[in-house]
Design a protein around this motif. Structure first.
Motif, PDB file in Angstrom:
ATOM      1  N   LEU A  65       0.881  -1.160   0.000  1.00 24.64           N
ATOM      2  CA  LEU A  65       0.000   0.000   0.000  1.00 24.64           C
ATOM      3  C   LEU A  65       0.924   1.216   0.000  1.00 24.64           C
ATOM      4  CD1 LEU A  65      -3.043   0.539   2.359  1.00 24.64           C
ATOM      5  CD2 LEU A  65      -1.551   2.382   1.638  1.00 24.64           C
ATOM      6  N   VAL A  66       1.151   1.776  -1.191  1.00 24.35           N
ATOM      7  CA  VAL A  66       2.018   2.931  -1.342  1.00 24.35           C
ATOM      8  C   VAL A  66       1.166   4.182  -1.179  1.00 24.35           C
ATOM      9  CG1 VAL A  66       3.623   4.173  -2.839  1.00 24.35           C
ATOM     10  CG2 VAL A  66       3.487   1.672  -2.957  1.00 24.35           C
ATOM     11  N   HIS A  67       1.596   5.055  -0.262  1.00 30.36           N
ATOM     12  CA  HIS A  67       0.802   6.251  -0.003  1.00 30.36           C
ATOM     13  C   HIS A  67       1.680   7.487   0.020  1.00 30.36           C
ATOM     14  CE1 HIS A  67       2.064   6.440   4.297  1.00 30.36           C
ATOM     15  NE2 HIS A  67       2.214   5.134   4.118  1.00 30.36           N
ATOM     16  N   ARG A  68       1.030   8.590  -0.237  1.00 27.49           N
ATOM     17  CA  ARG A  68       1.576   9.924  -0.043  1.00 27.49           C
ATOM     18  C   ARG A  68       0.410  10.705   0.551  1.00 27.49           C
ATOM     19  NH1 ARG A  68       2.360  11.822  -6.370  1.00 27.49           N
ATOM     20  NH2 ARG A  68       0.164  12.166  -6.838  1.00 27.49           N
ATOM     21  N   PRO A  69       0.597  11.925   1.009  1.00 23.20           N
ATOM     22  CA  PRO A  69      -0.495  12.603   1.713  1.00 23.20           C
ATOM     23  C   PRO A  69      -1.837  12.561   0.971  1.00 23.20           C
ATOM     24  CG  PRO A  69       1.515  13.861   1.950  1.00 23.20           C
ATOM     25  CD  PRO A  69       1.814  12.734   0.971  1.00 23.20           C
ATOM     26  N   GLY A  70      -2.780  11.835   1.565  1.00 25.91           N
ATOM     27  CA  GLY A  70      -4.141  11.763   1.045  1.00 25.91           C
ATOM     28  C   GLY A  70      -4.363  10.868  -0.156  1.00 25.91           C
ATOM     29  N   GLU A  71      -3.303  10.207  -0.663  1.00 31.06           N
ATOM     30  CA  GLU A  71      -3.444   9.413  -1.889  1.00 31.06           C
ATOM     31  C   GLU A  71      -2.807   8.035  -1.757  1.00 31.06           C
ATOM     32  OE1 GLU A  71      -3.658  12.507  -5.536  1.00 31.06           O
ATOM     33  OE2 GLU A  71      -1.639  12.166  -4.743  1.00 31.06           O
ATOM     34  N   VAL A  72      -3.282   7.145  -2.606  1.00 26.95           N
ATOM     35  CA  VAL A  72      -2.769   5.774  -2.684  1.00 26.95           C
ATOM     36  C   VAL A  72      -2.466   5.455  -4.146  1.00 26.95           C
ATOM     37  CG1 VAL A  72      -5.080   4.719  -2.879  1.00 26.95           C
ATOM     38  CG2 VAL A  72      -3.168   3.369  -1.976  1.00 26.95           C
ATOM     39  N   LEU A  73      -1.447   4.647  -4.348  1.00 28.78           N
ATOM     40  CA  LEU A  73      -1.065   4.218  -5.695  1.00 28.78           C
ATOM     41  C   LEU A  73      -1.774   2.910  -6.025  1.00 28.78           C
ATOM     42  CD1 LEU A  73       0.858   4.697  -8.140  1.00 28.78           C
ATOM     43  CD2 LEU A  73       2.468   3.176  -6.978  1.00 28.78           C
ATOM     44  N   LEU A  74      -2.494   2.897  -7.146  1.00 32.02           N
ATOM     45  CA  LEU A  74      -3.192   1.693  -7.598  1.00 32.02           C
ATOM     46  C   LEU A  74      -2.717   1.319  -9.000  1.00 32.02           C
ATOM     47  CD1 LEU A  74      -6.846   2.504  -6.473  1.00 32.02           C
ATOM     48  CD2 LEU A  74      -5.162   1.047  -5.312  1.00 32.02           C
ATOM     49  N   CYS A  75      -2.794   0.022  -9.290  1.00 35.23           N
ATOM     50  CA  CYS A  75      -2.405  -0.517 -10.593  1.00 35.23           C
ATOM     51  C   CYS A  75      -3.629  -1.110 -11.274  1.00 35.23           C
ATOM     52  CB  CYS A  75      -1.352  -1.616 -10.419  1.00 35.23           C
ATOM     53  SG  CYS A  75       0.181  -1.012  -9.692  1.00 35.23           S
ATOM     54  N   ARG A  76      -3.700  -0.949 -12.588  1.00 27.96           N
ATOM     55  CA  ARG A  76      -4.799  -1.533 -13.355  1.00 27.96           C
ATOM     56  C   ARG A  76      -4.415  -2.945 -13.747  1.00 27.96           C
ATOM     57  NH1 ARG A  76     -10.091  -0.803 -13.462  1.00 27.96           N
ATOM     58  NH2 ARG A  76     -10.895  -2.057 -15.164  1.00 27.96           N
ATOM     59  N   HIS A  77      -5.131  -3.921 -13.194  1.00 26.75           N
ATOM     60  CA  HIS A  77      -4.875  -5.339 -13.452  1.00 26.75           C
ATOM     61  C   HIS A  77      -5.909  -5.822 -14.459  1.00 26.75           C
ATOM     62  CE1 HIS A  77      -4.429  -9.618 -12.958  1.00 26.75           C
ATOM     63  NE2 HIS A  77      -3.481  -9.461 -12.039  1.00 26.75           N
ATOM     64  N   GLU A  78      -5.466  -6.030 -15.688  1.00 26.16           N
ATOM     65  CA  GLU A  78      -6.396  -6.398 -16.758  1.00 26.16           C
ATOM     66  C   GLU A  78      -6.978  -7.796 -16.578  1.00 26.16           C
ATOM     67  OE1 GLU A  78      -7.649  -4.214 -18.782  1.00 26.16           O
ATOM     68  OE2 GLU A  78      -6.279  -2.700 -18.013  1.00 26.16           O
ATOM     69  N   GLY A  79      -6.241  -8.679 -15.914  1.00 22.34           N
ATOM     70  CA  GLY A  79      -6.739 -10.039 -15.702  1.00 22.34           C
ATOM     71  C   GLY A  79      -7.998 -10.106 -14.862  1.00 22.34           C
ATOM     72  N   VAL A  80      -8.136  -9.177 -13.937  1.00 21.00           N
ATOM     73  CA  VAL A  80      -9.328  -9.133 -13.088  1.00 21.00           C
ATOM     74  C   VAL A  80     -10.188  -7.900 -13.354  1.00 21.00           C
ATOM     75  CG1 VAL A  80      -8.331 -10.558 -11.249  1.00 21.00           C
ATOM     76  CG2 VAL A  80      -8.055  -8.078 -11.159  1.00 21.00           C
ATOM     77  N   ASP A  81      -9.725  -7.025 -14.263  1.00 18.80           N
ATOM     78  CA  ASP A  81     -10.448  -5.820 -14.656  1.00 18.80           C
ATOM     79  C   ASP A  81     -10.772  -4.931 -13.454  1.00 18.80           C
ATOM     80  OD1 ASP A  81     -11.504  -4.110 -16.567  1.00 18.80           O
ATOM     81  OD2 ASP A  81     -13.512  -4.994 -16.436  1.00 18.80           O
ATOM     82  N   LEU A  82      -9.740  -4.723 -12.594  1.00 14.09           N
ATOM     83  CA  LEU A  82      -9.893  -3.908 -11.393  1.00 14.09           C
ATOM     84  C   LEU A  82      -8.640  -3.078 -11.154  1.00 14.09           C
ATOM     85  CD1 LEU A  82     -11.268  -6.603  -8.901  1.00 14.09           C
ATOM     86  CD2 LEU A  82     -12.588  -4.742  -9.923  1.00 14.09           C
ATOM     87  N   TRP A  83      -8.793  -2.010 -10.365  1.00 15.98           N
ATOM     88  CA  TRP A  83      -7.658  -1.276  -9.815  1.00 15.98           C
ATOM     89  C   TRP A  83      -7.268  -2.008  -8.531  1.00 15.98           C
ATOM     90  CZ3 TRP A  83      -4.963   2.310 -12.290  1.00 15.98           C
ATOM     91  CH2 TRP A  83      -5.568   2.971 -13.365  1.00 15.98           C
ATOM     92  N   VAL A  84      -5.987  -2.316  -8.381  1.00 11.51           N
ATOM     93  CA  VAL A  84      -5.497  -3.117  -7.258  1.00 11.51           C
ATOM     94  C   VAL A  84      -4.219  -2.501  -6.692  1.00 11.51           C
ATOM     95  CG1 VAL A  84      -6.477  -5.252  -8.216  1.00 11.51           C
ATOM     96  CG2 VAL A  84      -4.101  -4.638  -8.721  1.00 11.51           C
TER      97      VAL A  84
END
Length: 188
Positions: A65-84
């Motif tokens: 869980l990568v964070h900076r003030p107020g935000e999180v880094l998410l990756c688009r996983h095409e295999g599950v069609d979700l941000w993870v």
């Protein structure tokens, strides 16, 4: 003659590995958010996940869980069609923390400073007649660089972006866990 169903044995040994992994993680880390998830899967998928748990204690490896003030880094996983969250399966000989680092480098390429364990989830896995469980460790890390670069050798991750914790995409996996973590730890 009928074949013997070995899933009961696999489920039992997998649960034992999960318990050991859980205890190792909980003894090494002090403050983290505990969550649980329940998954009903096909018999074939159950066997795959139980084998992973039996080998490593975890059905889905380790994440960050990568964070900076107020935000999180998410990756688009095409295999599950979700941000993870960036993360993935454990390789032989790796610790969960090493897995999380490797997967973060591949899927988002940002520099971070790890804070420790952020979330520890218990994942219950069930199929008709069988059940087991595994752990999902999610390490928390503060971003030191902010421009993500995807270099995923599997080709499953197609994008990495920053999102405000209070405005996560609707198709974010474990959205409520991320918000709960932010409410407890992210406002510091």
């Amino acid at each position: 003659m009928t074949a013997v169903d070995d899933l009961w044995y696999l489920a039992d040994t997998a649960s034992q590995q999960a318990a050991q992994a859980y205890h190792r993680l909980s003894e090494r880390h002090e403050e983290y958010l505990e969550t649980s998830h329940d998954e009903r899967v096909s018999r074939r998928r159950f066997r795959t996940l139980a084998r992973r748990i039996d080998r490593f204690g975890a059905p889905y490896g380790a994440h960050t869980l990568v964070h900076r003030p107020g935000e999180v880094l998410l990756c688009r996983h095409e295999g599950v069609d979700l941000w993870v969250l960036p993360g993935g399966g454990v390789d032989a000989g790796e610790t969960f923390h090493e897995t999380a680092r490797r997967e973060l480098a591949e899927e988002a390429g940002v520099d971070v400073r790890y804070d420790g364990l952020g979330l520890l989830s218990r994942v219950e896995v069930r199929c008709p007649g069988h059940r087991t469980w595994g752990v999902l460790p999610v390490y928390a890390a503060r971003a030191e660089s902010h421009d993500p670069t995807v270099n995923d050798p599997d080709g499953e991750i197609t994008a990495a972006r920053w999102f405000p914790f209070d405005d996560l995409p609707d198709d974010t996996r474990d959205r409520s866990d991320l918000r709960a973590w932010f409410e407890r730890f992210g406002r510091e």
